[in-house]
Design an enzyme around this catalytic site. Structure first.
Site, PDB file in Angstrom:
ATOM      1  N   HIS A   1     -25.549 -69.023  34.824  1.00 46.71           N
ATOM      2  CA  HIS A   1     -25.001 -69.313  33.497  1.00 46.71           C
ATOM      3  C   HIS A   1     -23.487 -69.371  33.614  1.00 46.71           C
ATOM      4  O   HIS A   1     -22.887 -68.720  34.481  1.00 46.71           O
ATOM      5  CB  HIS A   1     -25.413 -68.249  32.480  1.00 46.71           C
ATOM      6  CG  HIS A   1     -25.118 -68.652  31.064  1.00 46.71           C
ATOM      7  ND1 HIS A   1     -25.884 -69.561  30.377  1.00 46.71           N
ATOM      8  CD2 HIS A   1     -24.112 -68.299  30.212  1.00 46.71           C
ATOM      9  CE1 HIS A   1     -25.386 -69.739  29.162  1.00 46.71           C
ATOM     10  NE2 HIS A   1     -24.295 -68.990  29.048  1.00 46.71           N
TER      11      HIS A   1
ATOM     12  N   HIS B   1     -19.569 -71.236  25.061  1.00 46.37           N
ATOM     13  CA  HIS B   1     -20.654 -71.639  25.969  1.00 46.37           C
ATOM     14  C   HIS B   1     -21.820 -72.185  25.157  1.00 46.37           C
ATOM     15  O   HIS B   1     -21.878 -72.063  23.926  1.00 46.37           O
ATOM     16  CB  HIS B   1     -21.098 -70.443  26.829  1.00 46.37           C
ATOM     17  CG  HIS B   1     -21.803 -69.356  26.066  1.00 46.37           C
ATOM     18  ND1 HIS B   1     -22.919 -68.708  26.534  1.00 46.37           N
ATOM     19  CD2 HIS B   1     -21.555 -68.801  24.850  1.00 46.37           C
ATOM     20  CE1 HIS B   1     -23.314 -67.793  25.665  1.00 46.37           C
ATOM     21  NE2 HIS B   1     -22.502 -67.830  24.634  1.00 46.37           N
TER      22      HIS B   1
ATOM     23  N   CYS C   1     -25.447 -75.159  29.588  1.00 44.14           N
ATOM     24  CA  CYS C   1     -24.189 -74.432  29.825  1.00 44.14           C
ATOM     25  C   CYS C   1     -23.256 -75.148  30.786  1.00 44.14           C
ATOM     26  O   CYS C   1     -22.074 -75.344  30.494  1.00 44.14           O
ATOM     27  CB  CYS C   1     -24.471 -73.007  30.271  1.00 44.14           C
ATOM     28  SG  CYS C   1     -25.241 -72.846  31.883  1.00 44.14           S
TER      29      CYS C   1
END
Length: 343
Positions: free
Chosen positions: A307, A319, A259
């Site tokens: 994240h 993402h 990510c």
């Protein structure tokens, strides 16, 4: 899954770094031990999916620690190489200084012998004699200056060698931490795969199609609003070009991403250098409320910012979700949002 890296703080506070990394490893190891290796027969598919999600979340956290340790190892490796180069240059300078003193000694010898002081100074331990104040009275002004410079250069070189040795030892410890976190991530991902494989095929396929919010998409929606800047527009174009590429933990492109690696690579295409971890990327610009988010803003998730995605407008982020789920669009509210950062 989150890969992310915060720039190392100035200096080399070894005890602090080792303590932090050891605590992170212990926390991840405890979490790992608490998760069952496979689904029990009485577990419902929804329970198994929730456990898989939890494993992916823990793997993101372990990946964050891995990326931090790996970044620190890279910095230490570069510092060790610079120290070695500096030591080599320092030794060359000392050799030249000694050569110049040797030439002076040769001239003195041809003119009637070498001064006893200079003989001592060119011996294997000139510093011992220089430390005696009376020596300076027996050496010419020119010789005294050259010999003092030599002594200072030798001391400086010794300090550099000591520091290089310390950095090298720290590098070896950092490499061990990297390897430990890598094993934690791999173990969690292996557990997640085993749990997914224990699901009936239709449940497994449904999970593969869905995100944690159940609405992952690979198509390219229209942007919702104008990017905050030209560099944000360039980063958006890069992120959109990565749609469909695989999630690869610890990777920052161009063929695969985790990510934070996707965010770093996307902004690099716009000429902007982002730190490697999602926690550091969280502070790579000005934070704004979610209600004021514009395309190109970075959206971090969970309190630990483990994240991260890029806001695209219309309530969507792009993402790299987790292993097995390629780069794609998902709703911005797929997980609890912790911050929005405008780069």
């Amino acid at each position: 899954m989150g890969s992310h890296r915060r720039p190392a703080e100035p200096g080399l506070d070894r005890s602090t770094r080792v303590t932090v990394l050891s605590a992170a490893a212990a926390t991840a190891a405890a979490a790992l031990a608490a998760v069952p290796a496979g689904a029990a027969p009485q577990d419902k598919p929804s329970d198994t999916r929730a456990t898989v999600d939890r494993l992916y979340e823990q793997a993101e956290q372990a990946t964050e620690a891995y990326n931090k340790a790996d970044e620190r190892a890279d910095k230490l490796r570069a510092q060790v190489e610079r120290a070695r180069d500096s030591i080599a240059r320092g030794q060359e300078r000392i050799n030249q200084m000694r050569g110049a003193l040797g030439a002076l000694a040769g001239a003195q010898y041809r003119e009637g012998g070498i001064d006893p002081t200079l003989q001592l100074m060119l011996s294997s331990d000139p510093e011992g004699y220089l430390d005696k104040a009376t020596a300076l009275d027996r050496v010419s002004t020119r010789q005294a200056g050259q010999l003092t410079d030599l002594r200072q250069a030798q001391r400086g070189l010794a300090q550099q060698r000591t520091e290089a040795g310390r950095k090298l030892a720290e590098l070896e410890k950092s490499r061990a931490v990297v390897a430990r976190h890598k094993r934690l991530v791999e173990n969690k991902l292996a557990q997640a795969r085993r749990l997914l494989n224990s699901l009936p095929s239709e449940e497994r396929e449904a999970y593969d199609r869905s995100s944690r919010s159940g609405a992952g998409r690979a198509e390219l929606p229209e942007l919702g609003g104008a990017p905050s800047s030209s560099r944000a527009a360039a980063a958006i174009a890069a992120a959109r070009s990565a749609i469909g590429r695989p999630y690869v933990w610890g990777a920052n492109g161009p063929s695969g991403f985790d990510c934070s690696g996707l965010m770093q690579w996307s902004y690099a295409q716009a000429g902007v250098g982002l730190p490697r971890t999602s926690q550091a990327q969280r502070y790579a610009g000005r934070q704004v409320p979610l209600a004021q988010a514009q395309p190109g803003d970075l959206v971090t998730y969970r309190d630990d910012a483990s994240h991260i995605g890029m806001y695209m407008g219309n309530g969507q982020v792009v993402h790299a979700p987790y292993p097995g789920a390629p780069v794609r669009y998902d709703p911005v509210g797929m997980m609890p949002v912790s911050s929005v950062t405008r780069v």
